[in-house]
Design a protein around this motif. Structure first.
Motif, PDB file in Angstrom:
ATOM      1  N   GLU A 144       0.853  -1.186   0.000  1.00 24.48           N
ATOM      2  CA  GLU A 144       0.000   0.000   0.000  1.00 24.48           C
ATOM      3  C   GLU A 144       0.890   1.237   0.000  1.00 24.48           C
ATOM      4  OE1 GLU A 144      -3.000  -0.037   3.047  1.00 24.48           O
ATOM      5  OE2 GLU A 144      -3.413  -2.166   2.747  1.00 24.48           O
ATOM      6  N   GLU A 189     -11.908   5.276  -8.115  1.00 26.98           N
ATOM      7  CA  GLU A 189     -11.073   4.090  -7.989  1.00 26.98           C
ATOM      8  C   GLU A 189     -10.899   3.440  -9.351  1.00 26.98           C
ATOM      9  OE1 GLU A 189     -12.179  -0.194  -6.305  1.00 26.98           O
ATOM     10  OE2 GLU A 189     -12.014   1.295  -4.706  1.00 26.98           O
ATOM     11  N   ARG A 233      -3.576  10.529  -2.699  1.00 28.40           N
ATOM     12  CA  ARG A 233      -3.813   9.366  -3.556  1.00 28.40           C
ATOM     13  C   ARG A 233      -3.313   8.122  -2.854  1.00 28.40           C
ATOM     14  NH1 ARG A 233      -2.409   9.829  -9.634  1.00 28.40           N
ATOM     15  NH2 ARG A 233      -3.740   8.025  -9.487  1.00 28.40           N
ATOM     16  N   SER A 234      -3.844   6.967  -3.222  1.00 24.26           N
ATOM     17  CA  SER A 234      -3.422   5.693  -2.640  1.00 24.26           C
ATOM     18  C   SER A 234      -3.409   4.623  -3.721  1.00 24.26           C
ATOM     19  CB  SER A 234      -4.388   5.263  -1.531  1.00 24.26           C
ATOM     20  OG  SER A 234      -4.497   6.251  -0.543  1.00 24.26           O
ATOM     21  N   TRP A 235      -2.495   3.682  -3.551  1.00 23.93           N
ATOM     22  CA  TRP A 235      -2.390   2.548  -4.449  1.00 23.93           C
ATOM     23  C   TRP A 235      -2.270   1.287  -3.610  1.00 23.93           C
ATOM     24  CZ3 TRP A 235       0.210   7.098  -4.780  1.00 23.93           C
ATOM     25  CH2 TRP A 235       0.016   7.865  -5.927  1.00 23.93           C
ATOM     26  N   LEU A 251      -3.609  -3.980  -9.223  1.00 24.70           N
ATOM     27  CA  LEU A 251      -3.252  -2.676  -8.690  1.00 24.70           C
ATOM     28  C   LEU A 251      -4.517  -1.823  -8.660  1.00 24.70           C
ATOM     29  CD1 LEU A 251      -1.097  -0.588  -7.781  1.00 24.70           C
ATOM     30  CD2 LEU A 251      -0.917   0.068 -10.201  1.00 24.70           C
ATOM     31  N   THR A 252      -4.885  -1.383  -7.457  1.00 20.74           N
ATOM     32  CA  THR A 252      -6.037  -0.503  -7.301  1.00 20.74           C
ATOM     33  C   THR A 252      -5.533   0.892  -6.975  1.00 20.74           C
ATOM     34  OG1 THR A 252      -7.317  -2.359  -6.429  1.00 20.74           O
ATOM     35  CG2 THR A 252      -8.217  -0.155  -6.074  1.00 20.74           C
ATOM     36  N   SER A 253      -5.934   1.864  -7.786  1.00 17.23           N
ATOM     37  CA  SER A 253      -5.554   3.270  -7.581  1.00 17.23           C
ATOM     38  C   SER A 253      -6.763   4.017  -7.042  1.00 17.23           C
ATOM     39  CB  SER A 253      -5.130   3.909  -8.906  1.00 17.23           C
ATOM     40  OG  SER A 253      -4.070   3.195  -9.484  1.00 17.23           O
ATOM     41  N   HIS A 254      -6.554   4.752  -5.964  1.00 16.78           N
ATOM     42  CA  HIS A 254      -7.603   5.566  -5.363  1.00 16.78           C
ATOM     43  C   HIS A 254      -7.186   7.022  -5.489  1.00 16.78           C
ATOM     44  CE1 HIS A 254      -9.373   2.019  -3.340  1.00 16.78           C
ATOM     45  NE2 HIS A 254      -8.122   1.625  -3.238  1.00 16.78           N
ATOM     46  N   SER A 255      -8.073   7.845  -6.042  1.00 19.12           N
ATOM     47  CA  SER A 255      -7.789   9.273  -6.188  1.00 19.12           C
ATOM     48  C   SER A 255      -9.084  10.039  -5.937  1.00 19.12           C
ATOM     49  CB  SER A 255      -7.267   9.561  -7.595  1.00 19.12           C
ATOM     50  OG  SER A 255      -8.307   9.449  -8.549  1.00 19.12           O
TER      51      SER A 255
END
Length: 186
Positions: free
Chosen positions: A82, A106, A88-90, A98-102
């Motif tokens: 993580e 998502e 932002r988070s990945w 790979l999940t990208s959160h912005s």
């Protein structure tokens, strides 16, 4: 017992396995400076640490925590990374998704197989052996990962935060002991 758990043969799980996650954290964050670690008691038949939480502080202020444990359920992904930065988070699960959160939402990317970069690394090492390119990530990256693992063992034994002892990188003072070319190009 298993050779990996033998402090003389395999060095134990932190030196023999978790070092790869320390290497990955160093690649993401740069030059490690401090380590604070705690471990679960090892099973009676195992002479080395099997499960530990290791927090590494970096010269630029970044912090990485590696939870290395065999105490969880086998059904969980083997490796989970993580990364949080700038709102932002990945989340990288088992090097498969790979999940990208912005702020925009998502996004999930899923690979057909697991790619930890082994094939590309081997290709680049062989090219370096042939003289076609420099050897990267080089010995400095391996030395830094092992230095973090050794500092983690010292921290567990002392129950205190420990400095990471690194030699000067091959590039000279001010250079980082990380691997800038391997995975970022993949």
């Amino acid at each position: 017992g298993h050779w990996l758990n033998d402090p003389e043969q395999g060095g134990g799980r932190l030196l023999g396995e978790a070092c790869h996650m320390f290497d990955f954290a160093n690649w993401l964050c740069g030059r490690p400076v401090l380590v604070s670690a705690a471990a679960l008691p090892a099973p009676e038949a195992v002479p080395s640490v099997e499960s530990a939480s290791v927090t590494v502080s970096y010269v630029d202020g970044s912090v990485a925590t590696v939870h290395y444990s065999g105490a969880g359920a086998a059904s969980m992904p083997k490796e989970r990374v993580e990364v949080l930065r700038g709102g932002r988070s990945w989340v990288l699960d088992d090097f498969r998704s790979l999940t990208s959160h912005s702020p925009d939402g998502e996004q999930v990317e899923t690979a057909r197989g697991r790619d930890k970069g082994h094939a590309r690394l081997l290709m680049l090492v062989l090219a370096a052996c042939r003289g076609a390119r420099p050897f990267e990530p080089g010995l400095d990256a391996a030395y830094a990962a092992q230095s973090v693992a050794l500092a983690a063992l010292d921290s567990i034994q002392a129950a205190a935060t420990v400095e990471v002892t690194l030699r000067e990188p091959a590039g000279g003072p001010g250079q980082t002991a990380q691997a800038p070319a391997i995975s970022r190009d993949a």
